[in-house]
Design a protein around this motif. Structure first.
Motif, PDB file in Angstrom:
ATOM      1  N   THR A   3      -4.594   9.320   1.399  1.00 16.55           N
ATOM      2  CA  THR A   3      -4.025   9.613   0.099  1.00 16.55           C
ATOM      3  C   THR A   3      -4.949  10.524  -0.690  1.00 16.55           C
ATOM      4  N   ASP A  33       1.960   2.805   2.532  1.00 17.60           N
ATOM      5  CA  ASP A  33       1.532   3.729   3.579  1.00 17.60           C
ATOM      6  C   ASP A  33       1.749   3.131   4.972  1.00 17.60           C
ATOM      7  N   SER A  38       0.835  -1.205   0.000  1.00 19.73           N
ATOM      8  CA  SER A  38       0.000   0.000   0.000  1.00 19.73           C
ATOM      9  C   SER A  38       0.868   1.253   0.000  1.00 19.73           C
ATOM     10  N   HIS A  89      -5.301   4.161   4.262  1.00 18.65           N
ATOM     11  CA  HIS A  89      -4.428   4.656   3.205  1.00 18.65           C
ATOM     12  C   HIS A  89      -5.233   5.434   2.175  1.00 18.65           C
TER      13      HIS A  89
END
Ligand SMILES: Nc1ncnc2c1ncn2[C@@H]1O[C@H](COP(=O)(O)OP(=O)(O)O)[C@@H](O)[C@H]1O
Ligand SMILES: [Mg+2]
Length: 373
Positions: free
Chosen positions: A281, A238, A236, A277
């Motif tokens: 994001t 993250d 991911s 995430h």
């Protein structure tokens, strides 16, 4: 396990706004930040700075740690941390600076920006104080178009109030330096750029291991689990996902009455942690990038999360009138922050055409995007 038993030694360490004691793999960035603020400690103007890098690379943490340390060492530097996502106008930003400098908010009833500014400036001159303002997620000031006003006021304060000393640390969630200011600001804001790259798999592992050691009791999280979580985080991109995953998986284990996390606990937690995430994001994207993401998600296409780059560009061009180069850069960004996949099909008029797929469920993406672009 009894109802009052827990596998968490320090549950707070898994909150997303926790400031970690051990802040590893950011030594060079911390050093640059300290170096830039050092003049302020001596009573002169600090070096203006821009921290830049993808989400969850430690930018906010670095600046908060810097401020913590500066406050411990001197009362002549007043660091002011502004979260631009919440505080996004020049008036509210300066009200916050006022509050930090005076210890109380400015009188609420219609006090003008000019007056607030004047009061702050006088105080700084009287007490020989230097103010360093961190503008976190400064991209939010771009949307409101306040960024030029804010920077202009801070950086030219000394022209109206000779001797007044301000410094700025901007924090920008982006992959590269693609920002632009008003020419008037450009000529006075030439920040030292400090880059925060994505953490490597190894770094992710070590950071999470620290949390496990201090956050859980011994033997709660096995090596196997930690490895599994690190792999998921790398995918991911993250770190927040990893921290949130440890917390939720911990809850799952407790719910089962177990003192050890199992792979199932992690698996069950992942569905929700993965969305951490997604939320972060998306919130760090620029307006046009959000619009493009929305075009990819679509709303009435039957095969929703699957579109050819060429077809997407047609829609993009119609709606935004931006160039192909811009389109291409934006797509690459969405790919790098791991919101989309881009695969070559081997078909298409130039032999290779790209197909774009969302990495997340369309509904999860759309529910995090503004209703109308
Ligand atoms: N080097 C590190 N060591 C320990 N924890 C970290 C490190 N970098 C980031 N974190 C943690 O990851 C999360 C995201 O970090 P943050 O500073 O908010 O990132 P950014 O501001 O770049 O989005 C926070 O919970 C933070 O505590
Ligand atoms: Mg941040």
């Amino acid at each position: 396990m009894q109802w009052d038993e827990t596998i968490f030694k320090n549950e707070e360490m898994f909150e997303l706004d926790y400031i970690p004691e051990g802040f590893i793999h950011r030594e060079s960035q911390m050093q640059s930040l300290k170096f830039n603020i050092r003049p302020a400690m001596r009573g002169t103007r600090p070096v203006n700075t821009l921290c830049i890098g993808p989400p969850a690379t430690g930018k906010t943490t670095a600046v908060l740690k810097l401020f913590e340390e500066a406050e411990k060492n001197t009362s002549k530097v007043i660091p002011v941390y502004i979260n631009c996502q919440i505080t996004s106008t020049r008036h509210t930003i300066f009200s916050q600076i006022f509050k930090k400098v005076f210890g109380h908010a400015p009188p609420a009833s219609g006090i003008s920006f000019k007056k607030i500014f004047e009061e702050i400036a006088k105080r700084l001159l009287d007490e020989e104080i230097v103010v360093v303002v961190a503008l976190d997620d400064i991209n939010y000031l771009f949307y409101e178009n306040e960024v030029n006003k804010v920077l202009y006021s801070i950086l030219r304060a000394h022209e109206t109030y000779p001797g007044v000393k301000f410094g700025v640390i901007g924090i920008l969630s982006d992959l590269k330096v693609g920002y632009s200011f008003d020419p008037r600001v450009d000529s006075i804001f030439l920040p030292d750029e400090i880059y925060f790259p994505l953490y490597s798999r190894e770094e992710i592992y070590e950071i999470l291991k620290n949390r496990v050691i201090y956050g859980f009791y011994p033997k709660v999280v096995s090596e196997e689990i930690l490895t599994d979580i690190s792999d998921r985080v790398e995918k991911s991109g993250d770190l927040r996902v990893g921290i949130d995953l440890l917390r939720r998986a911990g809850f799952n284990a407790e719910r089962r009455g177990s003192r050890k996390l199992s792979l199932d606990d992690v698996d069950n937690a992942y569905k929700k942690s993965g969305l951490v995430h997604l939320s972060y994001t998306i919130s760090s994207l620029k307006k046009e990038e959000k619009a493009l993401l929305k075009m990819i998600a679509g709303d009435d296409r039957s095969d929703k999360s699957n579109i050819r780059a060429g077809d997407l560009y047609k829609i993009f061009k119609e709606e935004t009138n931006l160039s192909y180069t811009t389109f291409h850069e934006m797509l690459n960004k969405l790919d790098t922050v791991r919101l989309i996949n881009m695969d070559f099909t081997g078909e298409g008029d130039r032999g290779r055409s790209r197909v774009i797929t969302l990495r997340y469920d369309v509904r999860d993406v759309l529910s995090r995007l503004p209703g109308d672009k």
